[in-house]
Design a protein around this motif. Structure first.
Motif, PDB file in Angstrom:
ATOM      1  N   HIS A 269      11.841  -9.682   2.128  1.00 45.38           N
ATOM      2  CA  HIS A 269      11.431  -8.458   1.430  1.00 45.38           C
ATOM      3  C   HIS A 269      10.353  -8.715   0.387  1.00 45.38           C
ATOM      4  O   HIS A 269       9.640  -7.797  -0.010  1.00 45.38           O
ATOM      5  N   SER A 270      10.238  -9.964  -0.064  1.00 39.60           N
ATOM      6  CA  SER A 270       9.216 -10.269  -1.058  1.00 39.60           C
ATOM      7  C   SER A 270       7.817 -10.321  -0.454  1.00 39.60           C
ATOM      8  O   SER A 270       6.829 -10.357  -1.181  1.00 39.60           O
TER       9      SER A 270
ATOM     10  N   SER B  26      14.813  -1.556   4.728  1.00 36.59           N
ATOM     11  CA  SER B  26      15.400  -1.545   3.390  1.00 36.59           C
ATOM     12  C   SER B  26      16.610  -2.476   3.325  1.00 36.59           C
ATOM     13  O   SER B  26      17.118  -2.969   4.349  1.00 36.59           O
TER      14      SER B  26
ATOM     15  N   VAL C 218      13.475  -8.135  -6.965  1.00 36.66           N
ATOM     16  CA  VAL C 218      14.394  -7.713  -5.899  1.00 36.66           C
ATOM     17  C   VAL C 218      15.847  -7.975  -6.255  1.00 36.66           C
ATOM     18  O   VAL C 218      16.740  -7.705  -5.456  1.00 36.66           O
TER      19      VAL C 218
ATOM     20  N   ASN D 224       8.215  -6.161   4.679  1.00 37.69           N
ATOM     21  CA  ASN D 224       9.177  -5.314   3.953  1.00 37.69           C
ATOM     22  C   ASN D 224       9.180  -3.909   4.549  1.00 37.69           C
ATOM     23  O   ASN D 224       8.745  -2.939   3.935  1.00 37.69           O
TER      24      ASN D 224
END
Length: 830
Positions: free
Chosen positions: A632-633, A641, A476, A638
């Protein structure tokens, strides 16, 4: 090289000519103009630092004569002139002499004459004629260079403007159809006869390309497939119908057949679809266009009806010519940016427009919706939102406070300071997007360099190098890694967040060591890092920049605005002469060194948190953004955006700040940087359409296939690393990674090669991410850092970044090469 660049800059007229010695009559702010009511209104709109300057005293005197003390009026009217009194109309008085001042209720005219004004001819010394003639020659040469530059730029504008007016947008011809078992379907192309090439694109229930590589020759023969080919039908002389039938054909000519494997029988219906494309050719020429037709023929070996979508392009761009055009456009962009012929944003706009004109010439002019789809909206949204967050947060004074805190921790020592900044930046970039990290760290670094009397540009370059390095460590941290880690074939090969991070982090630690010691060697002379410039010169330069911005903000609309502009320009010339004199004296000065403790006390007194309430609100918004970035991981969380996350945080901060006027905040957004990115996205997509990126990928694949099997893995790793690394230094790494990841998955799934996919993925990630350190426009973080620095008055040049970044980038690739060879060719970690 630097001398060559300087000569080119001088020839193109980019370098500013040295300011000639001005007589007092030339730079005096008191001229023969008239201070009309409209000119006073223009003066009122200037910033305070300029409006109350002693040199503009006539404006203030004229205003206070009519309305009284301006400070009292501002206090009573909340910063605006009284509504009950309007400035009187001012008429000209040509009959007055130059020293006359007439004032009445309806007419005020102020004219001045400089008593020391002299004829320049009487001030010439003995060699004045020779100096004047040399100056005239230099002026003529500079003017000629300027005309040449402008002529070339106008020629580019005429080129793409005429092309856009003459060529229509490309019309995509798409047809939804099907092929039944045992049927040969035909589609008549509305094209002229002759030697023809057709780019055929199919979308349907086809087997993925990487799975096709696993089939041997006997399996390919027995597999279910759809076959497409071209035919030219020569019609009988008595043909006169509207519909072509095979009974009307006298002779045929066929192209090579193109076969595409179908998915297993049960997956043909309601398939997600795969895209395939190829170019089919008919080489011979037909003599009569009215007696022939070009046909696309299709048939299938499947026992089930196969639905698909057909689209085609007649006479597509040839690979050789397309790559040539793409290289010329790319070289044109780099010439404009390296030699600083024009502003880099304008350079990217002109070259991007020219690339669209080239596409139009070859029949591929995109429509406006397609053009908009080329923009990486996520990146632009992320940049815009983070710029808003940083702009509001800067008002709290937190960046100044952090700069002083860092100065205290490092005790004012140079290399501990640089090491700490680079370590923080690299660590943040592993979990945050490196563009976000640069936006947060750049203001702190600039302020810190200013209080320590350092040149911010080398420090910022070191910081942005470590930002790109840190972003390489996780899926990321950098956009190329996001593209690689989200590829379906990559995830199916067993690569996940954990093993990706573990493998990349070990290599990145070695790259960090190499980068640190290489930077220590490059800046072994610490005098290159310091601004050996007195405070009074720095303040005078800042004052000049303020006056210059005030001049540029005034339009050329009326005579009254011209009067104010003329006075501002003369003041600027006076300040420039004063700066030149101070710089000349500064070379002979000896400055006493301030002790650390006294400097720290002064800095703590000067730089404090200015708005604690706003700081709390900004901390809430930024904490929300950072927290969601970390989430987001986790695949289940997730769903928003990076760009949307940053925008939600910006909206939250704008809501909490409760500002009535958003204009001051929007003025601090780097619109030129956003426009540069947008035009760069268009240019890179156009280069991809011209076949440049596909050509690079195909060349890499061909080189790997030509090597002996025993050394194939080592060669594949080195080629993937160095091709992607060097290319991404000059080409945006996002479209490059999109292309190269397909090459990697194809190579890794080809059973004939026997190459493991994981090492190729690591090589691509190292190359695409670290290669961005090579040039100023190689990575998004570089451009953003340059834009923020330029907003603070520190300008990056392409060559200055290149002289540091490119050697460091070569060092990155050497270390990564050794790391990959040892891990995968010696110890076979994979």
């Amino acid at each position: 090289m630097s001398r060559f660049v300087k000569n080119v800059k001088k020839w193109t007229g980019v370098s500013r000519p040295s300011t000639p010695e001005l007589s007092r009559s030339q730079y005096s702010l008191v001229s023969c103009g008239e201070l009309t009511a409209e000119a006073i209104q223009v003066w009122l709109g200037l910033p305070k630092k300029i409006k109350y300057d002693p040199e503009l005293a006539p404006f203030r005197q004229r205003y206070e004569k009519e309305f009284g003390n301006i400070e009292n009026i501002l206090l009573t009217s909340n910063g605006s002139a009284p509504e009950t009194k309007r400035l009187p109309l001012v008429k000209s008085a040509p009959h007055l002499n130059n020293n006359h001042v007439k004032t009445s209720a309806n007419e005020v005219t102020v004219n001045f004459k400089d008593p020391e004004k002299k004829d320049d001819n009487h001030e010439k010394n003995g060699d004045g004629h020779e100096h004047g003639s040399t100056q005239k020659k230099e002026t003529k040469m500079a003017r000629a260079k300027h005309y040449v530059k402008m002529s070339l730029l106008i020629a580019c504008w005429i080129f793409f403007t005429v092309v856009f007016m003459m060529y229509n947008e490309k019309e995509d011809i798409k047809r939804n159809t099907f092929v039944a078992p045992g049927e040969i379907k035909i589609y008549v192309l509305n094209v002229s006869s002759g030697e023809i090439a057709v780019l055929v694109k199919l979308s349907g229930p086809f087997l993925p390309e990487h799975m096709e590589k696993r089939f041997n020759s006997s399996e390919l023969m027995s597999a279910e497939k759809i076959t497409v080919w071209l035919e030219r039908w020569t019609l009988k002389s008595d043909y006169g119908g509207d519909r072509i039938d095979e009974s009307d054909v006298e002779s045929t000519e066929a192209s090579e057949q193109w076969s595409v494997l179908l998915q297993p029988w049960g997956d043909v219906d309601f398939s997600r679809g795969e895209k395939r494309s190829t170019t089919l050719r008919l080489t011979s020429n037909a003599t009569d266009a009215n007696s022939s037709a070009v046909i696309i023929r299709m048939q299938t070996t499947c026992n089930q009806t196969v639905p698909f979508t057909l689209s085609y392009t007649v006479d597509p761009v040839e690979v050789a010519s397309g790559v040539t055009y793409a290289c010329l456009l790319l070289c044109g962009l780099y010439v404009l940016i390296i030699f600083e012929v024009i502003n880099r944003t304008m350079a990217s706009i002109i070259v991007a427009s020219s690339s669209l004109a080239v596409l139009a010439l070859v029949g591929e002019r995109p429509s406006v919706p397609e053009l908009v789809s080329w923009l990486d909206v996520e990146t632009l949204l992320l940049l815009f939102s983070m710029m808003l967050l940083v702009a509001i947060t800067a008002e709290t004074g937190i960046f100044d406070f952090l700069a002083v805190f860092t100065f205290e921790v490092t005790r004012g020592k140079l290399w501990p300071l640089i090491s700490l900044l680079c370590a923080i930046t690299g660590l943040l970039s592993t979990f945050l997007d490196n563009v976000t990290t640069v936006l947060l760290m750049t203001p702190v670094t600039i302020r810190l360099c200013e209080v320590m009397n350092l040149d911010p540009i080398p420090i910022l370059m070191s910081m942005v190098l470590f930002s790109n390095i840190g972003g390489t460590a996780t899926p990321v941290g950098d956009p190329p890694n996001v593209i690689i880690a989200s590829n379906k074939a990559v995830t199916q090969s067993g690569i996940n967040f954990t093993n990706f991070t573990v493998h990349m982090t070990l290599g990145i630690l070695l790259v960090c060591v190499q980068t640190y010691f290489q930077l220590r060697f490059i800046y072994r002379d610490t005098r290159k890092l310091r601004l050996n410039v007195p405070r009074d010169i720095q303040e005078l330069r800042h004052q000049i920049s303020i006056w210059r911005r005030a001049i540029e903000s005034l339009p050329h609309l009326s005579k009254d605005e011209h009067v104010v502009r003329e006075r501002l320009e003369r003041k600027l010339a006076k300040l420039t002469l004063k700066l030149a004199a101070l710089e000349k004296e500064s070379t002979k000065r000896v400055f006493p060194k301030e002790t650390f403790h006294s400097t720290l006390i002064d800095l703590k007194e000067k730089y404090k948190i200015r708005d604690k309430a706003l700081l709390v609100k900004a901390s809430v918004a930024i904490s929300f953004v950072v927290l969601v970035f970390f989430l987001h991981s986790i695949p289940e969380l997730n769903r928003v955006s990076l760009g949307w996350t940053a925008l939600l945080g910006a909206i939250l901060l704008l809501t909490l700040a409760d500002r009535e006027d958003l204009e001051p905040i929007l003025h601090r957004v780097e619109w030129s940087t956003l426009l540069f990115f947008a035009s760069l996205f268009v240019l890179m997509e156009a280069l991809s359409k011209l076949g440049l990126i596909e050509f690079i990928g195909g060349l890499t694949e061909a080189l790997i296939l030509s090597v002996d099997e025993s050394a194939r893995l080592a060669v594949a790793l080195l080629l993937m690393l160095w091709v992607s690394g060097v290319t991404s230094a000059f080409v945006d790494n996002i479209p490059l990674t999109t292309m190269m990841v397909r090459v990697v998955t194809t190579l890794g799934s080809n059973p004939q090669l026997g190459l493991p996919m994981a090492p190729l993925i690591w090589a691509l990630s190292f190359g695409a991410c670290l290669g961005g350190n090579g040039t100023l426009i190689g990575a998004s973080a570089n451009v953003v850092c340059a834009g923020v620095a330029e907003q603070h008055g520190y300008r990056f040049s392409f060559m200055r970044f290149f002289r540091v970044g490119f050697p460091v980038m070569i060092g990155h690739l050497v270390v990564a090469s050794v790391y990959l060879i040892i891990c995968h060719c010696v110890f076979t970690w994979h």
